[in-house]
Scaffold this active site. Sequence first.
Site, PDB file in Angstrom:
ATOM      1  N   SER A  22      50.166  45.414  30.006  1.00  0.00           N
ATOM      2  CA  SER A  22      49.642  46.062  28.793  1.00  0.00           C
ATOM      3  C   SER A  22      50.776  46.808  28.111  1.00  0.00           C
ATOM      4  CB  SER A  22      48.558  47.074  29.150  1.00  0.00           C
ATOM      5  OG  SER A  22      47.480  46.441  29.779  1.00  0.00           O
TER       6      SER A  22
ATOM      7  N   GLU B  59      52.217  52.075  26.471  1.00  0.00           N
ATOM      8  CA  GLU B  59      52.161  52.428  27.890  1.00  0.00           C
ATOM      9  C   GLU B  59      53.544  52.188  28.496  1.00  0.00           C
ATOM     10  OE1 GLU B  59      49.242  50.324  30.463  1.00  0.00           O
ATOM     11  OE2 GLU B  59      50.760  50.438  32.008  1.00  0.00           O
TER      12      GLU B  59
ATOM     13  N   ARG C  33      47.184  56.621  33.607  1.00  0.00           N
ATOM     14  CA  ARG C  33      48.604  56.222  33.473  1.00  0.00           C
ATOM     15  C   ARG C  33      49.526  57.447  33.338  1.00  0.00           C
ATOM     16  NH1 ARG C  33      45.921  52.220  34.310  1.00  0.00           N
ATOM     17  NH2 ARG C  33      46.253  50.133  33.444  1.00  0.00           N
TER      18      ARG C  33
HETATM   19  N1  EPU Z   1      39.560  42.404  24.500  1.00  0.00           N
HETATM   20  C1  EPU Z   1      39.459  41.585  23.377  1.00  0.00           C
HETATM   21  N2  EPU Z   1      40.569  40.901  22.982  1.00  0.00           N
HETATM   22  C2  EPU Z   1      41.753  40.980  23.665  1.00  0.00           C
HETATM   23  C3  EPU Z   1      41.851  41.814  24.793  1.00  0.00           C
HETATM   24  C4  EPU Z   1      40.726  42.517  25.201  1.00  0.00           C
HETATM   25  O1  EPU Z   1      38.404  41.510  22.742  1.00  0.00           O
HETATM   26  O2  EPU Z   1      42.694  40.320  23.236  1.00  0.00           O
HETATM   27  C5  EPU Z   1      38.355  43.113  24.957  1.00  0.00           C
HETATM   28  C6  EPU Z   1      37.799  42.449  26.227  1.00  0.00           C
HETATM   29  O3  EPU Z   1      36.898  41.424  25.921  1.00  0.00           O
HETATM   30  C7  EPU Z   1      37.107  43.609  26.905  1.00  0.00           C
HETATM   31  C8  EPU Z   1      37.982  44.789  26.532  1.00  0.00           C
HETATM   32  O4  EPU Z   1      38.697  44.431  25.364  1.00  0.00           O
HETATM   33  O5  EPU Z   1      35.839  43.836  26.351  1.00  0.00           O
HETATM   34  C9  EPU Z   1      38.928  45.212  27.667  1.00  0.00           C
HETATM   35  O6  EPU Z   1      39.773  44.140  28.021  1.00  0.00           O
HETATM   36  P1  EPU Z   1      40.343  43.950  29.532  1.00  0.00           P
HETATM   37  O7  EPU Z   1      39.235  44.051  30.518  1.00  0.00           O
HETATM   38  O8  EPU Z   1      41.187  42.740  29.543  1.00  0.00           O
HETATM   39  O9  EPU Z   1      41.196  45.234  29.819  1.00  0.00           O
HETATM   40  P2  EPU Z   1      42.168  46.138  28.915  1.00  0.00           P
HETATM   41  O10 EPU Z   1      41.456  47.395  28.578  1.00  0.00           O
HETATM   42  O11 EPU Z   1      42.738  45.362  27.797  1.00  0.00           O
HETATM   43  C10 EPU Z   1      43.093  47.458  30.981  1.00  0.00           C
HETATM   44  C11 EPU Z   1      44.401  47.824  31.595  1.00  0.00           C
HETATM   45  C12 EPU Z   1      45.013  46.639  32.342  1.00  0.00           C
HETATM   46  C13 EPU Z   1      44.047  46.207  33.427  1.00  0.00           C
HETATM   47  C14 EPU Z   1      42.696  45.857  32.758  1.00  0.00           C
HETATM   48  C15 EPU Z   1      41.634  45.542  33.761  1.00  0.00           C
HETATM   49  C16 EPU Z   1      45.387  49.532  30.191  1.00  0.00           C
HETATM   50  C17 EPU Z   1      46.457  49.879  29.217  1.00  0.00           C
HETATM   51  N3  EPU Z   1      45.339  48.276  30.562  1.00  0.00           N
HETATM   52  O12 EPU Z   1      43.319  46.458  29.991  1.00  0.00           O
HETATM   53  O13 EPU Z   1      46.206  47.073  32.959  1.00  0.00           O
HETATM   54  O14 EPU Z   1      44.529  45.087  34.129  1.00  0.00           O
HETATM   55  O15 EPU Z   1      42.210  47.000  31.998  1.00  0.00           O
HETATM   56  O16 EPU Z   1      41.250  46.717  34.407  1.00  0.00           O
HETATM   57  O17 EPU Z   1      44.639  50.405  30.615  1.00  0.00           O
HETATM   58  C18 EPU Z   1      48.554  47.249  32.600  1.00  0.00           C
HETATM   59  O18 EPU Z   1      48.392  48.471  32.564  1.00  0.00           O
HETATM   60  O19 EPU Z   1      49.698  46.727  32.479  1.00  0.00           O
HETATM   61  C19 EPU Z   1      47.402  46.393  32.753  1.00  0.00           C
HETATM   62  C20 EPU Z   1      47.487  45.057  32.678  1.00  0.00           C
END
Ligand code: EPU
Length: 327
Positions: A227, A323, A155
Amino acid sequence: MKRIPNTFGIEARAMHYLEYASEEELKELIASGKIVPPYLHVGTGSNLLFTADYPGTILHSRITGITVIAEDEQTVTLRVGAGITWDDFVLHCVKLGWYGAENLSLIPGEVGAAAVQNIGAYGVEAKDLIVAVETVNIHGQQRTYVTDECRYAYRESLFKQPEMKSLFVTRVNFRLSKQPCYKLDYGTIRQELERFAEVNLKNVREAIIRIRESKLPDPKVTGNAGSFFMNPIVPRRQLERLQERYPSMPYYEVDADRVKIPAGWMIDRCGWKGKALGRAAVHDKQALVLVNRGGATAADIIALSDAIRASVKAEFGIAIYPEVNFI
Ligand code: EPU
């Protein structure tokens, strides 16, 4: 005073709002002195939080067009206008059988902002596809930056640096593969694909869309900016210490010494999922996303963000940072 578009649904107005449809039109705007400072270039405002009305000029690109500028057996190189909706670009690639962008399906925003923010999802980042970024600066000078010059990281890019705010992205050059090269190892992609008869470009895009729609609120219905926080990168030693208390803590590899921890998981563990503070709330299906429950001000969102950051710090000893860009 024009209302500034933003997916959070925050009321903010700009003193001046200017759009242009070509490099020439942008240069004419610059030469005419119509860009009254301070100025800020925006896409669709899907990653911005306006904390007040903007006292100067908001600029927005309407440069469109997707053209093939090089092609061989393996790859195709495209020149894409900064004002094209990101997901229209992804759909175009999927329709023509070009691989690489499908995991980035349905991300809000436009092509220019994608190159500035280095958007990413499901194991792919915009930088993996970008070969060059074409720009015009506030003096009307054109310059193309090849990817190695763009200082891409998670990012992060050269174009986010304060000294680069006078540089506007006009077009982005992407290289996609004409041969299948799926990235299916992230999260639940493979599981979601089992519902389809076969793995092909269209189905991978559809699977990604279904995963996103099951977790992320549609900004047309509920104001949000995706996010809200970045996932913090911490020393591996810190993860190992935390795993003694939280054996199920998820993480992603960064390099030999560092890992990335999902902030959404930590916020969830702190009990924030679905909780509201005034008119701002934590999304009930993805704790990394803050939503506007209707009529929220930037102050409401910031108060919630501050409270979340304090509890994550207290529980895990880890500082998390937005972010979303505060304007
Ligand atoms: N998780 C939880 N509870 C929650 C949210 C997440 O336990 O409420 C756990 C999930 O179960 C998983 C882990 O955290 O084990 C990661 O969750 P997820 O795959 O949903 O991805 P994220 O790390 O929360 C990032 C990006 C997203 C992108 C997703 C998928 C960032 C800041 N965010 O989210 O990007 O869509 O991975 O690759 O890096 C964005 O930047 O606006 C965005 C949506």
